[in-house]
Design an enzyme around this catalytic site. Structure first.
Site, PDB file in Angstrom:
ATOM      1  CD1 TRP A  12      34.351  41.625  38.262  1.00 57.60           C
ATOM      2  CD2 TRP A  12      32.722  41.837  39.758  1.00 57.60           C
ATOM      3  NE1 TRP A  12      33.267  40.954  37.784  1.00 57.60           N
ATOM      4  CE2 TRP A  12      32.238  41.067  38.671  1.00 57.60           C
ATOM      5  CE3 TRP A  12      31.850  42.109  40.816  1.00 57.60           C
ATOM      6  CZ2 TRP A  12      30.942  40.567  38.620  1.00 57.60           C
ATOM      7  CZ3 TRP A  12      30.554  41.610  40.767  1.00 57.60           C
ATOM      8  CH2 TRP A  12      30.131  40.844  39.679  1.00 57.60           C
TER       9      TRP A  12
ATOM     10  CE  LYS B  42      40.480  30.507  41.685  1.00 53.59           C
ATOM     11  NZ  LYS B  42      40.290  29.352  40.796  1.00 53.59           N
TER      12      LYS B  42
ATOM     13  CB  CYS C 296      38.148  44.181  44.499  1.00 50.61           C
ATOM     14  SG  CYS C 296      36.457  44.571  43.985  1.00 50.61           S
TER      15      CYS C 296
ATOM     16  CG  HIS D 279      11.014  13.761  30.686  1.00 48.69           C
ATOM     17  ND1 HIS D 279       9.732  13.233  30.650  1.00 48.69           N
ATOM     18  CD2 HIS D 279      11.808  12.780  31.171  1.00 48.69           C
ATOM     19  CE1 HIS D 279       9.754  12.001  31.123  1.00 48.69           C
ATOM     20  NE2 HIS D 279      10.999  11.693  31.440  1.00 48.69           N
TER      21      HIS D 279
ATOM     22  CD  GLU E 282      33.403  28.405  35.140  1.00 47.62           C
ATOM     23  OE1 GLU E 282      33.303  29.002  36.222  1.00 47.62           O
ATOM     24  OE2 GLU E 282      34.073  27.365  34.991  1.00 47.62           O
TER      25      GLU E 282
ATOM     26  CE  LYS F  75      36.064  24.310  35.785  1.00 48.08           C
ATOM     27  NZ  LYS F  75      34.830  24.846  36.324  1.00 48.08           N
TER      28      LYS F  75
ATOM     29  CD  GLU G 153      33.179  21.776  37.388  1.00 50.48           C
ATOM     30  OE1 GLU G 153      34.262  22.383  37.287  1.00 50.48           O
ATOM     31  OE2 GLU G 153      32.154  22.299  37.888  1.00 50.48           O
TER      32      GLU G 153
ATOM     33  CG  ASN H 179      39.067  44.035  47.915  1.00 50.04           C
ATOM     34  OD1 ASN H 179      39.203  44.911  47.069  1.00 50.04           O
ATOM     35  ND2 ASN H 179      39.952  43.081  48.097  1.00 50.04           N
ATOM     36  N   GLY H 180      34.630  44.591  48.797  1.00 49.56           N
ATOM     37  CA  GLY H 180      33.381  44.325  49.510  1.00 49.56           C
ATOM     38  C   GLY H 180      32.269  45.233  49.044  1.00 49.56           C
TER      39      GLY H 180
ATOM     40  NE  ARG I 127      41.434  39.213  44.978  1.00 49.82           N
ATOM     41  CZ  ARG I 127      41.297  38.581  46.146  1.00 49.82           C
ATOM     42  NH1 ARG I 127      42.125  37.620  46.486  1.00 49.82           N
ATOM     43  NH2 ARG I 127      40.332  38.915  46.961  1.00 49.82           N
TER      44      ARG I 127
END
Length: 623
Positions: free
Chosen positions: A79, A618, A2, A519, A503, A500, A496, A105-106, A29
């Site tokens: 958030w 973020k 947040c 497999h 995302e 990307k 990665e 925040n938290g 964020r």
């Protein structure tokens, strides 16, 4: 994840514009609702909150909900962790009669218990959030034991609170006082102006107004008045701390002419990688003064294994770190996602070096894992991008990646700069242990110094009209799934690349060790599910080519990331994305660049929100 912005200054200020400007700079964020509260000149706290994007709040302000001028205000991007995104659950939150207003925040872990107790005392709640209990706790203390002292009321109110928080608090009766507090993770910083001051979760929120900052440490409160500030710990003792001046300006957080922050930051990677080596590689020699104290203590001599804890992109960087540290330093390395480490009863101690990797320095699971490692006697090295972030206070040594501010939610330049620090750490340990010949170390350092120019070559070619990346991305855009494979350091590169793509473009993507493809996962391949193979020069190159041949036999399209000069690879791939030659261990730095661009252009072609992908933040500061 947040965002917080707070302001205290002269009476009659257009506080609303200052708060909205700060919130715009915090949008990166990730958030699902926004809100502001202003203490007006008439002594009224006027609140405006809206679910959704900041544009919804800005529209409400312009269409009649704009608070009057004042001297004090707070704003927030939320958030959700408790309660769905809605106007009611958006911050700021107030107590029963609006005396105290809070942004947070938290996460308050014991909020249900606190809420029940407060309701029994007669407090009424309007939202589903954990944050609202803070406003009621402060109001109770303010009217009671603190006897109208807001700073003391906040300090007392926080005593029974368990969890993590960075908060900003205003009181209707205190038009010249803004109080903040921080505990157990979320970042909080003060910006000092001329008889006006700011409180925020990120320096970028107020950098337009001042570059003089004071970082608030864990377990501290700050009282901001136009004439200055005071800091005290939760136990009531006062703290003196001089301000510092940040070295970057507001332009570093702007797009600089690019259509998206993601593309801007991809093109900033040559500079970011150069900064990551700055002062550490000189004339073919390695200098890591950050590790000298740890080395002098003898802690590194006791190390017999390494555990890397990280999440997401940082985890993929950690996997590359595992390959190079084991190869160079001959130490066993385990890479564990931090969310698993914290619940796994890990076997760590003084003989285990814990490497905590978190670009924000605030990732909740990494912080908990780091504390666990410390409690069991393990020395800790943190790798992060944010100076004075929470992880730096838990570490014995810190390697700052020095990538500069990264505004886009998805990590690009912080990934390669993190790789740089893992390479340097691997070299440092290998030289200390005598497991890598100095000539080989010099070769690696020389190759590291060449990487920024090689990255620039890839980017220059990608900007050319005949480059295949953007057209390829447009071809992939309608598809539902893409698979990525690699071996050795190519495997985490594949992970990665897949991350990307999913995302930012929302195309399903999976990364696999190339040998695992047959497999089971090869059953997913068909003409509508292409495969991206990391096939740069390596000791496992022929094995990767063999896997590519198996895929083409199933009529799936193959895209290869290969080393310049490798013309033979064209026989086994439909499209080849070339990168310059480098040492095998360093190849992920270069191979990641076309994969980032592929994801970016696919997202643009699909009309996605590139810089703020849905459901992402973020910095993940809660579980």
């Amino acid at each position: 994840m947040c965002g917080i912005i707070g302001y205290v200054g002269a009476a009659g200020t257009d506080v609303t514009s200052i708060l909205l400007d700060g919130l715009r700079r915090l949008e990166y964020r990730g958030y699902d609702s926004t809100g502001i509260a202003v203490l007006t000149a008439s002594g009224e706290v006027q609140v405006c909150r809206r679910a959704g994007k900041l544009a919804n709040l800005a529209a409400a302000v312009e269409n009649g909900a704009r608070p009057a001028p004042g001297s004090l205000g707070i704003g927030h991007t939320r958030w959700a962790t408790h309660g769905r995104p809605s106007d009611t659950n958006a911050h700021p939150h107030a107590d029963c009669d609006g005396l105290i207003t809070v942004v947070h925040n938290g996460i308050i872990e014991n909020y249900a218990e606190l809420r029940q107790r407060l309701e029994q005392e007669g407090h009424s709640f309007r939202s589903e959030t954990d944050t609202e209990v803070l406003a009621h706790l402060v109001e109770r203390a303010y009217r009671g034991e603190a006897q109208g002292d807001l700073l003391e009321a906040v300090r007392l109110a926080l005593q029974p609170v368990r969890g993590s928080y960075a908060i900003a608090v205003l009181c209707r009766e205190q038009p010249q006082l803004l109080v903040g507090a921080r505990y157990n993770g979320p970042f909080l910083v003060v910006g000092l102006g001329e008889r006006e001051h700011f409180l925020a979760s990120d320096i970028a929120a107020f950098l337009k107004y001042t570059r003089r900052v004071v970082i608030i440490d864990e377990g501290e409160l700050v009282a901001l008045r136009p004439e200055g500030l005071t800091i005290q710990r939760l136990d009531g003792t006062f703290v003196e701390r001089a301000p510092t001046t940040v070295e970057w300006d507001a332009e570093a957080a702007e797009k600089g002419g690019y259509p998206h922050f993601m593309l801007k930051e991809i093109y900033e990677q040559p500079e970011a990688f150069t900064r990551s080596l700055l002062g550490r590689v000189r004339a073919g020699q390695l200098y890591l003064p950050e590790l000298e104290a740890l080395q002098r203590s003898g802690a590194l001599e006791k190390v017999r294994r390494i555990v890397i804890v990280a999440c997401g992109t940082s985890y993929h960087a950690g996997l590359v770190g595992k390959y190079v540290i084991e190869r160079w330093a001959r130490l066993p390395v385990e890479v564990i996602t931090a969310g698993e480490f914290r619940y796994a009863d890990p076997l760590v101690g003084p003989d285990t070096l814990c490497v905590a990797v978190t670009q924000s320095g605030e990732t909740a699971d990494v912080l908990v894992s780091t504390r666990q490692a410390r409690e069991q006697g393990a020395p800790v090295v943190a790798i992060t991008n944010v100076v004075a972030s929470a992880v730096t206070r838990l570490a014995d040594a810190v390697l700052y990646i020095q990538a500069g501010p990264e505004i886009c939610v998805v990590a690009t330049k912080t990934f390669i700069a993190t790789l740089a620090q893992l390479y340097l750490l691997g070299l440092f340990l290998s030289l200390q242990r005598g497991t890598l010949h100095p000539e080989r170390a010099a070769e690696v350092l020389q190759a590291l110094e060449q990487l920024p120019m090689q990255i620039q070559r890839i980017l220059d070619r990608a900007a050319a009209a005949d480059d295949p990346i953007a057209p390829l991305a447009r071809e992939l855009a309608p598809l539902h799934s893409v698979m990525f494979i690699g071996r050795g350091v190519g495997y985490p590169t594949a992970l990665e690349g897949a991350l990307k793509l999913k995302e930012v473009s929302y195309i399903h993507a999976e990364g696999f060790p190339a040998g695992e493809l047959k497999h089971g996962s090869i059953a997913l391949l068909d003409p509508e599910t292409p495969l991206v193979a990391i096939a740069t020069a390596s000791h496992v190159y022929e094995k990767v080519v063999s896997n590519m041949q198996q895929v083409r036999a199933r009529d799936a399209r193959v895209i290869a990331v290969a080393t310049e000069g490798d013309e033979a690879i064209r026989e086994h791939a439909d499209v080849v994305l070339y990168v310059p030659p480098t040492l095998e261990e360093l190849s992920p730095v270069l191979a990641a660049i076309p994969l980032q661009l592929l994801a970016y252009h696919a997202a643009v072609a699909r009309g996605c929100n590139v810089d703020q992908p849905r459901n992402l933040a973020k910095s993940v500061t809660v579980e």
